[in-house]
Motif scaffolding. Structure first.
Motif, short mmCIF file in Angstrom:
data_model
loop_
_atom_site.label_atom_id
_atom_site.label_comp_id
_atom_site.label_asym_id
_atom_site.label_seq_id
_atom_site.Cartn_x
_atom_site.Cartn_y
_atom_site.Cartn_z
N ILE A 1 0.84 -1.19 0.00
CA ILE A 1 0.00 0.00 0.00
C ILE A 1 0.88 1.25 0.00
CG2 ILE A 1 -1.68 1.31 1.35
CD1 ILE A 1 -2.88 -1.33 2.23
N LYS A 2 1.92 1.22 0.78
CA LYS A 2 2.86 2.34 0.77
C LYS A 2 4.20 1.89 1.35
CE LYS A 2 1.61 4.29 5.28
NZ LYS A 2 1.17 5.48 6.02
N SER A 3 5.25 2.56 0.94
CA SER A 3 6.56 2.29 1.52
C SER A 3 7.39 3.56 1.49
CB SER A 3 7.28 1.17 0.76
OG SER A 3 7.76 1.63 -0.48
N LYS A 4 8.33 3.64 2.41
CA LYS A 4 9.24 4.78 2.48
C LYS A 4 10.58 4.26 2.92
CE LYS A 4 8.89 7.59 5.95
NZ LYS A 4 8.39 8.61 6.90
N ARG A 5 11.63 4.71 2.26
CA ARG A 5 12.96 4.24 2.65
C ARG A 5 13.89 5.42 2.90
NH1 ARG A 5 15.62 6.82 -0.64
NH2 ARG A 5 16.13 6.26 -2.79
N SER A 6 14.79 5.22 3.81
CA SER A 6 15.81 6.25 4.09
C SER A 6 17.18 5.59 4.11
CB SER A 6 15.54 6.94 5.44
OG SER A 6 15.60 6.01 6.51
N ILE A 7 18.17 6.29 3.58
CA ILE A 7 19.55 5.80 3.56
C ILE A 7 20.42 6.85 4.24
CG2 ILE A 7 21.50 5.14 2.10
CD1 ILE A 7 19.53 4.25 -0.02
N ASN A 8 21.08 6.46 5.33
CA ASN A 8 21.91 7.38 6.10
C ASN A 8 23.34 6.86 6.21
OD1 ASN A 8 19.76 9.26 6.88
ND2 ASN A 8 19.00 7.58 8.15
N LEU A 9 24.27 7.72 5.89
CA LEU A 9 25.69 7.37 6.01
C LEU A 9 26.10 7.52 7.47
CD1 LEU A 9 28.41 6.73 4.54
CD2 LEU A 9 28.76 9.20 4.40
N THR B 1 16.76 2.04 6.19
CA THR B 1 15.51 1.76 6.89
C THR B 1 14.35 1.82 5.90
OG1 THR B 1 16.38 2.74 8.92
CG2 THR B 1 14.00 2.42 8.79
N VAL B 2 13.52 0.78 5.91
CA VAL B 2 12.34 0.73 5.04
C VAL B 2 11.11 0.57 5.90
CG1 VAL B 2 11.16 -0.46 3.15
CG2 VAL B 2 13.66 -0.32 3.16
N ASP B 3 10.19 1.53 5.79
CA ASP B 3 8.89 1.42 6.45
C ASP B 3 7.89 0.97 5.39
OD1 ASP B 3 9.78 2.39 8.97
OD2 ASP B 3 9.77 4.41 8.17
N PHE B 4 7.32 -0.20 5.62
CA PHE B 4 6.53 -0.85 4.57
C PHE B 4 5.15 -1.20 5.10
CE2 PHE B 4 5.30 -4.41 1.85
CZ PHE B 4 5.70 -3.98 0.59
N GLY B 5 4.14 -0.54 4.55
CA GLY B 5 2.76 -0.86 4.89
C GLY B 5 2.18 -1.77 3.83
N CYS B 6 1.56 -2.86 4.24
CA CYS B 6 1.09 -3.83 3.25
C CYS B 6 -0.23 -4.46 3.67
CB CYS B 6 2.13 -4.93 3.04
SG CYS B 6 2.46 -5.93 4.50
N ARG B 7 -0.79 -5.18 2.74
CA ARG B 7 -2.03 -5.93 2.98
C ARG B 7 -1.74 -7.41 2.80
NH1 ARG B 7 -6.93 -5.56 -1.25
NH2 ARG B 7 -5.14 -6.10 -2.54
N LEU B 8 -2.17 -8.21 3.72
CA LEU B 8 -2.02 -9.66 3.64
C LEU B 8 -3.15 -10.21 2.78
CD1 LEU B 8 -0.49 -12.17 4.75
CD2 LEU B 8 -2.17 -12.21 6.60
N ILE B 9 -2.79 -10.73 1.61
CA ILE B 9 -3.84 -11.19 0.69
C ILE B 9 -3.96 -12.72 0.63
CG2 ILE B 9 -3.82 -9.14 -0.75
CD1 ILE B 9 -2.02 -10.52 -2.70
N GLU B 10 -2.95 -13.43 1.14
CA GLU B 10 -3.04 -14.89 1.16
C GLU B 10 -2.10 -15.45 2.22
OE1 GLU B 10 -2.81 -18.75 -1.89
OE2 GLU B 10 -2.58 -16.70 -2.64
N LEU B 11 -2.58 -16.42 2.98
CA LEU B 11 -1.79 -17.05 4.01
C LEU B 11 -2.18 -18.53 4.10
CD1 LEU B 11 0.15 -16.87 6.50
CD2 LEU B 11 -1.89 -16.37 7.87
N ILE C 1 1.00 -4.41 8.83
CA ILE C 1 -0.09 -5.00 8.07
C ILE C 1 -1.35 -4.20 8.35
CG2 ILE C 1 -1.49 -7.06 7.69
CD1 ILE C 1 0.91 -8.74 8.52
N PHE C 2 -1.84 -3.50 7.34
CA PHE C 2 -3.00 -2.64 7.52
C PHE C 2 -4.31 -3.40 7.56
CE2 PHE C 2 -0.36 0.81 5.39
CZ PHE C 2 0.06 1.31 6.60
N ARG C 3 -4.48 -4.28 6.58
CA ARG C 3 -5.72 -5.04 6.48
C ARG C 3 -5.38 -6.48 6.11
NH1 ARG C 3 -6.87 -0.37 3.67
NH2 ARG C 3 -6.58 -1.38 1.66
#
Length: 372
Positions: free
Chosen positions: A257-265, A276-286, A365-367
């Motif tokens: 759904i959305k992601s944001k990444r940052s790279i710091n030296l 660092t990766v902030d990753f928002g996602c939806r679980l569609i199959e398990l 996991i949002f939904r």
């Protein structure tokens, strides 16, 4: 009278401009949509292209032309000699490089393409798994226009973020950047099917390695923000149930759904980066009977998915270091972070293989599923 003079002058100028413009009547030209270059023995180049011919009765037909010469420009001249109409590249959609040519160098071909004012900077560039000639000249039962088909294939997967974008503008920018390398899709023919089969990575203008099509997900994650895309993951079997064997696999499918990444030296001398990766996602199959509506189950999944992604990203970065191909642009971040670094292209390619990267992926996991 005074009011009519400016209008009269404007009309005269318009007529002069129109008279100076080169006329390109469809019935007198051949339109190419797909162009391929292959390296032959003795460093000769074979050019293969699809040509659309338009007849006076508005009917059109497709044909392929091919020729071999010392340079890509020389083959273009020879191809023009084989057709009764001038070949125009204004509608070119995709430029393919044979794998052998890509591994040797795309520098000359890229320069020739860039200097052609007819060609749009938005065309896609890709590497053929094998030769471009075998892809372009093949007969397909369900593909009427191979040029448009390959364009749609790449464009669709770029839009869905299943593959990296590799327009002429982006490839030229990365090729001439001292601290960033090229990545572009690999196109493969399997019987009657044409598919994206991976990702070619370059050290400057030479292809030095390949990543799988699944790895493209993680490459995009580090190079850009996710707005779409999906991935299947195999987690340890005991992720949700400790009674299960760890060696078993728990199959999970998520979409972004959305992601944001940052790279710091963090350490210029090594150099060392924190990613660092902030990753928002939806679980569609398990593949599990566990109730994913329970917070403790969701937390276990988030931790396991984050660990899996961290492992995959670290593996891919290590592979690019082995091939000395900075497709992520760590060199750009280093150059922007360290004042008076005196960083050069040669110096960065000495540093990149020894670079240290600490990866952290935060999953939320949002939904769960489609209906929640």
């Amino acid at each position: 009278m005074k009011k009519t003079k400016p209008i009269l002058i404007l009309l005269i100028c318009t007529l002069f401009v129109a008279g100076c413009t080169e006329q390109k009547i469809l019935e007198r030209i051949s339109i190419t949509t797909l162009l391929g270059y292959d390296l032959e023995e003795e460093d000769k180049v074979t050019t293969t292209l699809t040509v659309r011919q338009v007849s006076p009765d508005d009917k059109s037909s497709l044909e392929t032309q091919s020729n071999t010469e010392e340079t890509s420009n020389g083959t273009s001249i020879k191809v023009n000699l084989q057709t009764s109409k001038k070949i125009m590249a204004g509608q070119l959609r995709v430029l393919l490089f044979g794998k052998k040519l890509a591994q040797d160098s795309i520098e000359q071909t890229l320069h020739t393409t860039m200097m052609n004012s007819e060609i749009s900077s938005s065309i896609y560039l890709a590497v053929a798994d094998g030769t471009t000639k075998e892809i372009i000249e093949a007969q397909y039962e369900n593909i009427t226009d191979i040029g448009q088909h390959v364009f749609n294939l790449i464009d669709h997967n770029v839009e869905e973020q299943h593959s990296v974008s590799s327009t002429l503008h982006e490839v030229v920018r990365n090729n001439y950047s001292p601290f960033r390398d090229i990545a572009m899709p690999i196109i493969k023919k399997e019987g009657q099917i044409i598919k994206i089969n991976g990702l070619a990575i370059f050290n400057k203008s030479k292809m030095v390695g390949e990543l799988s099509s699944e790895d493209a997900f993680y490459v995009i994650m580090l190079r850009d923000k996710f707005k779409a895309g999906s991935v299947e993951l195999s987690l340890p079997g005991n992720t949700l149930n400790h009674d299960r064997d760890q060696d078993d696999k728990l199959e999970v499918s998520i979409d972004s759904i959305k992601s944001k990444r940052s790279i710091n030296l963090t350490n210029p001398s090594t150099p060392e980066f924190d990613v660092t990766v902030d990753f928002g996602c939806r679980l569609i199959e398990l593949h599990s009977n566990e109730n994913t509506g329970r917070p403790e189950v969701t937390k276990k999944l988030e931790k396991a998915i984050g660990d899996k992604m961290e492992s995959e990203i670290s593996r891919i970065i290590k592979y690019t270091q082995e091939k000395n191909s900075d497709i992520f642009g760590f060199g750009d971040d280093y150059y922007a972070s360290v004042r008076n670094s005196g960083l050069t292209e040669a110096k960065w390619h000495q540093m990149y293989p020894n670079m240290k990267v600490n990866v952290k992926v935060n999953i939320e996991i949002f939904r769960n599923g489609v209906f929640e």
